[in-house]
Design a protein around this motif. Structure first.
Motif, mmCIF file in Angstrom:
data_model
loop_
_atom_site.group_PDB
_atom_site.id
_atom_site.type_symbol
_atom_site.label_atom_id
_atom_site.label_comp_id
_atom_site.label_asym_id
_atom_site.label_seq_id
_atom_site.Cartn_x
_atom_site.Cartn_y
_atom_site.Cartn_z
ATOM 1 N N SER A 1 6.534 0.994 5.782
ATOM 2 C CA SER A 1 7.898 1.245 6.267
ATOM 3 C C SER A 1 8.430 2.641 5.960
ATOM 4 O O SER A 1 9.544 2.974 6.349
ATOM 5 N N HIS A 2 7.637 3.454 5.216
ATOM 6 C CA HIS A 2 7.918 4.881 4.986
ATOM 7 C C HIS A 2 9.043 5.245 4.028
ATOM 8 O O HIS A 2 9.339 6.431 3.915
ATOM 9 N N PRO A 3 9.712 4.341 3.317
ATOM 10 C CA PRO A 3 10.658 4.841 2.319
ATOM 11 C C PRO A 3 9.909 5.485 1.165
ATOM 12 O O PRO A 3 8.755 5.139 0.874
ATOM 13 N N LEU A 4 10.559 6.446 0.501
ATOM 14 C CA LEU A 4 9.963 7.101 -0.661
ATOM 15 C C LEU A 4 10.211 6.213 -1.877
ATOM 16 O O LEU A 4 11.347 5.922 -2.227
ATOM 17 N N ILE A 5 9.121 5.798 -2.530
ATOM 18 C CA ILE A 5 9.234 4.866 -3.658
ATOM 19 C C ILE A 5 9.586 5.606 -4.942
ATOM 20 O O ILE A 5 10.354 5.128 -5.761
ATOM 21 N N HIS A 6 9.014 6.776 -5.129
ATOM 22 C CA HIS A 6 9.260 7.543 -6.344
ATOM 23 C C HIS A 6 9.023 9.016 -6.042
ATOM 24 O O HIS A 6 8.189 9.356 -5.193
ATOM 25 N N ALA A 7 9.739 9.892 -6.734
ATOM 26 C CA ALA A 7 9.589 11.336 -6.522
ATOM 27 C C ALA A 7 9.796 12.057 -7.838
ATOM 28 O O ALA A 7 10.689 11.705 -8.621
ATOM 29 N N LEU A 8 8.953 13.057 -8.093
ATOM 30 C CA LEU A 8 9.043 13.865 -9.306
ATOM 31 C C LEU A 8 8.982 15.340 -8.936
ATOM 32 O O LEU A 8 8.225 15.733 -8.051
ATOM 33 N N LEU A 9 9.755 16.154 -9.630
ATOM 34 C CA LEU A 9 9.741 17.598 -9.411
ATOM 35 C C LEU A 9 9.088 18.267 -10.608
ATOM 36 O O LEU A 9 9.411 17.967 -11.756
ATOM 37 N N CYS B 1 4.912 7.185 -1.176
ATOM 38 C CA CYS B 1 5.527 6.676 0.050
ATOM 39 C C CYS B 1 4.971 5.296 0.368
ATOM 40 O O CYS B 1 3.761 5.077 0.275
ATOM 41 N N HIS B 2 5.843 4.347 0.725
ATOM 42 C CA HIS B 2 5.404 3.029 1.159
ATOM 43 C C HIS B 2 4.838 3.146 2.564
ATOM 44 O O HIS B 2 5.535 3.551 3.499
ATOM 45 N N ASN B 3 3.566 2.812 2.734
ATOM 46 C CA ASN B 3 2.892 3.081 4.004
ATOM 47 C C ASN B 3 3.452 2.309 5.190
ATOM 48 O O ASN B 3 3.531 2.819 6.301
ATOM 49 N N GLU C 1 0.854 -1.184 0.000
ATOM 50 C CA GLU C 1 0.000 0.000 0.000
ATOM 51 C C GLU C 1 0.891 1.236 0.000
ATOM 52 O O GLU C 1 1.863 1.305 0.750
ATOM 53 N N ALA C 2 0.560 2.198 -0.852
ATOM 54 C CA ALA C 2 1.357 3.422 -0.965
ATOM 55 C C ALA C 2 0.448 4.636 -0.950
ATOM 56 O O ALA C 2 -0.721 4.563 -1.342
ATOM 57 N N SER C 3 0.984 5.748 -0.482
ATOM 58 C CA SER C 3 0.242 7.014 -0.477
ATOM 59 C C SER C 3 0.980 8.028 -1.340
ATOM 60 O O SER C 3 2.216 8.068 -1.364
ATOM 61 N N VAL C 4 0.210 8.858 -2.041
ATOM 62 C CA VAL C 4 0.771 9.883 -2.925
ATOM 63 C C VAL C 4 0.344 11.255 -2.417
ATOM 64 O O VAL C 4 -0.815 11.457 -2.047
ATOM 65 N N GLY D 1 6.222 5.195 -12.106
ATOM 66 C CA GLY D 1 7.581 5.031 -11.599
ATOM 67 C C GLY D 1 7.624 4.147 -10.372
ATOM 68 O O GLY D 1 8.529 3.323 -10.217
ATOM 69 N N ALA D 2 6.646 4.296 -9.476
ATOM 70 C CA ALA D 2 6.611 3.503 -8.248
ATOM 71 C C ALA D 2 6.387 2.026 -8.554
ATOM 72 O O ALA D 2 7.003 1.151 -7.934
ATOM 73 N N CYS D 3 5.514 1.747 -9.521
ATOM 74 C CA CYS D 3 5.194 0.348 -9.848
ATOM 75 C C CYS D 3 6.356 -0.369 -10.508
ATOM 76 O O CYS D 3 6.397 -1.605 -10.527
#
Length: 212
Positions: A83-91, A79-81, A41-44, A108-110
């Motif tokens: 364990s909290h590491p950031l799975i993907h990031a875009l600016l 964010c991976h719910n 499960e991930a949150s954006v 990108g996360a998938c």
């Protein structure tokens, strides 16, 4: 072609940056250990960053007209719910709508984690986002808060109607994990970027995400 279609249909770059290769390696290693297991499960969410002494993002949010036209770097992350590491990031450039950024962030996360359910607030609500995640990325369930758009109560499209009928309130509460990750990011590494061009700002953000 609208902006969302362009983002969804954009071809992958011929060579990944060192930042994305490092994220791939981190999650490949985690998959070999009992750190990531079961349904993921991930949150954006997104946040404004600063590229100068005065906060253009804060001025825009508080209605200070003199600074409303100034832009700022906008960070969108997954964010991976558990364990909290950031799975993907875009600016990207702010101020801007959140919804067009959901597809590229999830894509990108998938690539590095099998996501079973993403959570996002009403800023990301659109039928095309639900459809892209489920039909193109193979995600089983999408939980995006319904944006009623000026008072229209009934959602007419397939996936948004599902959100209207059976919105998983308890699951949606876990979206706060992304807010926690953003808070940690800003608290530990500050929200002010030293770079002035988007290229140098992107490199700086990637270095900070690596340290997270």
């Amino acid at each position: 072609m609208n902006r969302l279609d362009a983002l969804q249909g954009a071809a992958a770059p011929p060579q990944k940056s060192l930042f994305y290769r490092l994220l791939d390696a981190v999650f490949a290693d985690a998959a070999q250990q009992p750190l990531l297991g079961g349904k993921q499960e991930a949150s954006v969410d997104s946040t404004g960053l600063e590229a100068g002494g005065r906060s253009a993002h804060y001025a825009h949010r508080t209605g200070q007209k003199r600074y409303q036209l100034r832009g700022w770097p906008k960070l969108t992350l997954a964010c991976h719910n558990a364990s909290h590491p950031l799975i993907h990031a875009l600016l990207s450039d702010g101020p801007s709508q959140d919804a067009p950024m959901l597809a590229p962030v999830l894509r990108g996360a998938c690539r590095r984690l099998g996501i079973d359910r993403p959570l996002a607030d009403g800023g990301y609500d659109s039928e095309s986002n639900h459809a892209y995640a489920r039909e193109q990325l193979g995600i089983r369930s999408t939980v995006i808060k319904l944006n009623k758009r000026g008072g229209r109560r009934w959602a007419k499209t397939k996936y948004r109607r599902q959100m209207y009928k059976r919105f998983p309130v308890r699951k949606y509460r876990q979206r706060v994990q992304a807010e926690s990750a953003i808070s940690r990011f800003k608290r530990n590494l500050t929200s002010v970027l030293r770079g002035r061009s988007r290229r140098t700002q992107r490199i700086e953000v990637h270095l900070r995400v690596d340290h997270e």
